[in-house]
Design a protein around this motif. Structure first.
Motif, PDB file in Angstrom:
ATOM      1  N   GLU A  83      43.808  31.652  39.292  1.00  0.00           N
ATOM      2  CA  GLU A  83      43.678  32.488  38.095  1.00  0.00           C
ATOM      3  C   GLU A  83      43.237  33.905  38.451  1.00  0.00           C
ATOM      4  N   SER A  84      42.340  34.023  39.435  1.00  0.00           N
ATOM      5  CA  SER A  84      41.878  35.363  39.809  1.00  0.00           C
ATOM      6  C   SER A  84      42.976  36.161  40.494  1.00  0.00           C
ATOM      7  N   SER A  85      43.848  35.485  41.215  1.00  0.00           N
ATOM      8  CA  SER A  85      44.929  36.195  41.901  1.00  0.00           C
ATOM      9  C   SER A  85      46.052  36.580  40.951  1.00  0.00           C
ATOM     10  N   GLU A  86      46.256  35.793  39.897  1.00  0.00           N
ATOM     11  CA  GLU A  86      47.351  36.074  38.969  1.00  0.00           C
ATOM     12  C   GLU A  86      46.994  37.168  37.960  1.00  0.00           C
ATOM     13  N   PHE A  87      45.709  37.243  37.595  1.00  0.00           N
ATOM     14  CA  PHE A  87      45.297  38.247  36.606  1.00  0.00           C
ATOM     15  C   PHE A  87      44.113  39.058  37.148  1.00  0.00           C
ATOM     16  N   PRO A  88      44.326  39.792  38.232  1.00  0.00           N
ATOM     17  CA  PRO A  88      43.217  40.572  38.801  1.00  0.00           C
ATOM     18  C   PRO A  88      42.786  41.674  37.832  1.00  0.00           C
ATOM     19  N   PHE A  89      41.487  41.847  37.736  1.00  0.00           N
ATOM     20  CA  PHE A  89      40.935  42.889  36.863  1.00  0.00           C
ATOM     21  C   PHE A  89      40.747  44.151  37.696  1.00  0.00           C
ATOM     22  N   THR A  90      41.522  45.195  37.375  1.00  0.00           N
ATOM     23  CA  THR A  90      41.531  46.407  38.176  1.00  0.00           C
ATOM     24  C   THR A  90      40.650  47.494  37.556  1.00  0.00           C
ATOM     25  N   ALA A  91      40.442  48.523  38.337  1.00  0.00           N
ATOM     26  CA  ALA A  91      39.695  49.678  37.827  1.00  0.00           C
ATOM     27  C   ALA A  91      40.418  50.311  36.646  1.00  0.00           C
ATOM     28  N   ALA A  92      41.743  50.310  36.690  1.00  0.00           N
ATOM     29  CA  ALA A  92      42.533  50.853  35.578  1.00  0.00           C
ATOM     30  C   ALA A  92      42.293  50.051  34.301  1.00  0.00           C
ATOM     31  N   ASP A  93      42.214  48.735  34.433  1.00  0.00           N
ATOM     32  CA  ASP A  93      41.919  47.899  33.270  1.00  0.00           C
ATOM     33  C   ASP A  93      40.566  48.257  32.674  1.00  0.00           C
ATOM     34  N   GLN A  94      39.582  48.475  33.553  1.00  0.00           N
ATOM     35  CA  GLN A  94      38.245  48.808  33.069  1.00  0.00           C
ATOM     36  C   GLN A  94      38.242  50.125  32.295  1.00  0.00           C
TER      37      GLN A  94
END
Length: 880
Positions: A622-633
């Motif tokens: 799950e962490s590899s499929e939906f990584p939370f990026t700086a852009a998302d933040q």
């Protein structure tokens, strides 16, 4: 039941045990703690539905409208809930609450076994048929792809057939009740295309029985059977009214209800050929058409060299099919051309993918029914009664013709144009689920016939069947001898070229020129692309030639090895049957060994697509499929409740749903996009997007890639939630409306079809003093406040859909479609509160019908159980 014979349960308990064991063998990693099956389409679904689940956590229910994809769409196609139903418990009971993917295979086996018992087939023969059905290569391929609804619907298909068979055999109470139950469960899985194919099977089977009843002049039973079948089907459909009515209602608005066709050679005028289709376009629907030669895969899976499957776990990768001759070429590339290791790995993947040389754009793998299964089908055509075999044979042949799609245009174009609902579906290859069911039925029937009524005449028919099987092998050898193994798919070749690209400034232009130059011999594109991208040196050209030559050798080797493999499996099964017919082997042993060989044949191939590498740690996956990026933040720090994100950081934004996991996306992925939005994406946002369109959709952030980083660029021209325009430009028809978007100012002008002119009414061009702002946002309800000195036209960045209703100061008012996809409203002068509410009447009607029908079925089931317990209908005696 009275006088129940518990010994009669033993064969059925053995069957259940066998199904559990074989399901465990192929799914063993699923029993590990914290491990899940990796499924690409389920990953996509998690992206689509994540925001809906967050909404449910807050509100206690799913929304009816989702905002995370395509600017907004009905939630019916993504995540929806109805009233609680005991059918959910029954569904899980039939799966024994097994983990995935064990539950898929067990359900398919037990469903098919139930059908065979209803057809009075002996348990051992039923086990063989169940294995043939459940472990056809199509099953693991769609399971690993994540097509869960498709697999569940397919798994329940035999159960429906079996229940209908009870009605046809005069067991009216059990037949009616179980037909309604299994119809409800099958349709309830939510894959209408598989249900459509089930209807074709039931139609052919029913027609065959009607002919028999008419010949026997059994008109009373005919009328009772058809009446009960119709009533049970209606009840099963009614139980799924919530799903079916909302899907039917939405389908008319989706791309499956019609697509816009523009002549892109002229963007200035509306041509006669421009129109909206009545369903999917034929070209789109027939993209995945099985090749005529590719049909040999039913018995020889490697006829077109399989397709491609990739999996990875704990840093170890798995690729099927593996390279043989081309592996040597890759070694040369690695040693002599000094390419980096990751480039070699990607080349290995692409060369493996390029082994497939069939007619489909690409494929994960072939439909392999099994060599022994095909042989038993042929044998059944010689030894079975006419009543059983001919409807199965005719429908099997017709379904193969349907699978050919665009490669058999006369037949399939007629079906597409005139067969009810057929133009709503795509992927003709999927029609091969019909032979998957029917060949397995023939397998069970044939083995049952062998042990029930074998004599000297059976031996003679067996020899004829083996001769016919030999003719099939000769046909495969003839195809092998006459094939060049040299047809290369453009999409795969281009992908391969892109990976090999070492940065030449004009490589792309050279490749395009070579594509045009070498069209007659498609493998030349692969060769020239290799040579060009590898700097065009003599050594590179030599290596490229060797790669293409090795590719063809690999294809030939794969096909021949599978001819030999299938021959060996047919041989051992035939030997078992010969020994039985010559009274050298007991019937039980013959059927057990045949079942075992069918399992070894099919599972040996299935494990190429579903194995230990198909699983992974749940947390890691799950962490590899939906990584939370700086852009998302950065984007999530913006507290505006309703802006949108357009992801241009890589790939097609309309073929991915990962952006939707965190954000309200302009893009997304769904097989049934809203029709108007799909048109807009095709003509305004593919390639270089029309910024005026992005502005009107309130695309506040545009994700772009800078090196290895994804950065959110702020679009300062985004027009926000709503705005007043200066005027409307009226056009005639959807094509003209789409063309008007090529050159307009979204801030100032609304493009409106003439059909909405009366709704637009009288207005005054807006000036800077007029204001309209969003004051409250909810998925299913949005509130705005306006203030103006005169009536103005307001546009809203929300997607137009018929079940959204507009209210001004609490009074319902009409609104119009503008700019092809948006909502427009004439707002009178003064201060006003504007509400938009999503109020789909179909949803509530369907929910009521489903709830009432479900409880009717539950009462019938309880009555059926009581009826059986009292001994009014002795099923056990009839089956024994």
């Amino acid at each position: 039941m009275k006088n129940f014979n518990f010994k009669s349960l033993v064969p059925h308990l053995i069957a259940i045990g066998v199904f559990l064991i074989v399901a465990l063998i192929i799914s063993k990693p699923a029993l590990e703690s914290g491990v899940i099956l990796k499924q690409s389409d389920m990953t996509g679904w998690h992206g689509m539905s994540h925001q809906s689940f967050i909404y449910k956590e807050t509100h206690g229910h799913f929304p009816l409208w989702i905002t995370s994809m395509f600017g907004g769409m009905p939630a019916y196609q993504v995540a929806m809930e109805g009233a609680w139903s005991p059918l959910g418990f029954i569904d899980h009971l039939f799966q024994l609450w097994l983990p995935q993917p064990m539950n898929f295979f067990f359900l398919a086996c037990i469903s098919f076994y139930f059908m065979c018992i209803c057809m009075r087939i002996k348990p051992l023969a039923a086990i063989a048929g169940a294995i043939a059905f459940a472990f056809c290569s199509f099953s693991p391929i769609i399971i690993t792809a994540g097509h869960e609804t498709q697999m569940f619907a397919l798994a329940y298909t035999p159960a429906v057939i079996g229940a209908v068979m009870l009605i046809f055999r005069g067991m009216y109470v059990s037949g009616f009740t179980l037909t309604a139950l299994f119809t409800a469960l099958q349709i309830g899985q939510g894959h209408q295309q598989i249900s459509y194919y089930l209807l074709l099977i039931l139609g052919a089977m029913t027609l065959a029985w009607i002919v028999t009843w008419i010949k026997e002049k059994n008109y009373s039973h005919l009328s009772k059977a058809l009446g009960l079948l119709l009533a049970a089907g209606i009840l099963g459909v009614a139980i799924n009214a919530l799903t079916l009515l909302t899907i039917y209602d939405y389908a008319k608005e989706s791309k499956r209800g019609g697509q816009l066709v523009l002549d892109e050679t002229n963007n200035t005028q509306k041509l006669d050929k421009e129109s909206k289709t009545s369903g999917l376009s034929r070209e789109y629907a027939f993209q995945w058409s099985y090749g005529k030669g590719e049909t040999l895969s039913l018995m020889f899976p490697g006829v077109m060299a399989y397709g491609n499957h990739y999996a990875e776990r704990d840093g170890e990768s798995y690729i099927f099919p593996e390279l043989k001759e081309d592996a040597n070429v890759l070694q040369v590339l690695s040693e002599k051309l000094n390419l980096p290791g990751n480039a070699i790995d990607q080349m290995r993947m692409q060369l493996s993918q390029s082994l497939y040389w069939g007619e489909q754009p690409f494929t994960n793998g072939p439909i392999y029914l099994g060599a022994i299964v095909c042989m038993l089908f042929i044998l059944g055509m010689f030894i079975l009664d006419d009543k059983q075999k001919w409807w199965i044979f005719i429908l099997s042949v017709l379904s193969i013709f349907m699978a050919w799609g665009s490669h058999f245009p006369g037949f399939n174009n007629f079906l597409f144009d005139y067969m009810p609902f057929y133009n709503k579906f795509r992927v003709p290859t999927m029609t091969l689920v019909i032979p998957q069911v029917l060949f397995a039925i023939m397998t069970a029937l044939t083995l049952d016939k062998l042990v029930s009524n074998s004599d000297e005449d059976t031996w003679k028919k067996f020899r004829y069947a083996m001769m016919a099987t030999g003719v099939v092998f000769l046909g495969a050898l003839a195809f092998y001898s006459s094939s060049s193994f040299a047809s290369e798919n453009t999409q795969r070749t281009q992908a391969f070229n892109n990976i090999l690209d070492q940065g030449g400034a004009n490589a792309e232009q050279q490749i395009s020129a070579l594509d045009a130059k070498f069209t007659p011999e498609k493998d030349n594109r692969l060769y020239e692309g290799l040579a060009t991208n590898l700097q065009g040196t003599p050594e590179a050209r030599k290596t490229s030639r060797e790669a293409v030559s090795a590719l063809r050798q690999d294809r030939k080797a794969i096909f021949m090895s599978d001819i030999i493999r299938s021959f060996l499996f047919v041989l051992v099964a035939a030997i078992c049957i010969v020994l039985y017919l010559k009274k050298k082997m007991m019937a039980t042993l013959m059927m057990a060994l045949t079942s075992l060989f069918i399992l070894i044949d099919l599972m040996g191939f299935d494990l190429k697509y579903l194995n230990g590498k198909s699983f992974d740690s749940k947390d890691k996956y799950e962490s590899s499929e939906f990584p939370f990026t700086a852009a998302d933040q950065v984007i999530l720090n913006d507290k505006d409740p309703n802006f949108r994100v357009f992801n241009l950081a890589g790939g097609d934004p309309f073929q991915e749903s990962k952006t939707s996991y965190y954000h309200k996306s302009i893009g997304g992925y769904h097989a049934a996009k809203m029709g108007i939005y799909d048109d807009l994406a095709a003509y305004q946002m593919s390639g270089q997007p029309n910024m005026q369109v992005l502005n009107m959709l309130n695309a506040k952030y545009i994700l772009q890639r800078q090196g290895n980083e994804i950065v959110p660029a702020t679009n300062t021209d985004a027009l926000g939630h709503a705005w007043f325009v200066k005027g409307a430009r009226f056009v005639e028809g959807p094509a003209a409306e789409m063309r008007a978007l090529y050159n307009f100012s979204a801030k100032d002008t609304a493009i409106v079809e003439n059909q909405y002119k009366d709704i637009v009414g009288n207005y005054t061009p807006a000036d800077s003093s007029a204001t309209i702002v969003m004051t409250a946002f909810d998925n299913d309800a949005i509130v705005y406040e306006s203030n103006s000195s005169a009536p103005h036209l307001a546009l809203f960045s929300e997607i137009y859909y018929k079940d959204w209703y507009a209210y001004i100061d609490g009074k319902k008012v009409p609104y119009f479609k503008a700019n092809y996809v948006l909502r427009g409203l004439n707002i009178p002068a003064g201060k006003h509160k504007i509400d938009f509410k999503f109020e789909p009447a179909t949803y509530w009607t369907g929910r009521t019908i489903s709830s009432v029908s479900t409880w009717i079925l539950m009462i019938l089931l309880l009555g059926f159980i009581w009826y059986e317990w009292k001994g009014k209908e002795q099923l056990q005696n009839k089956f024994s």
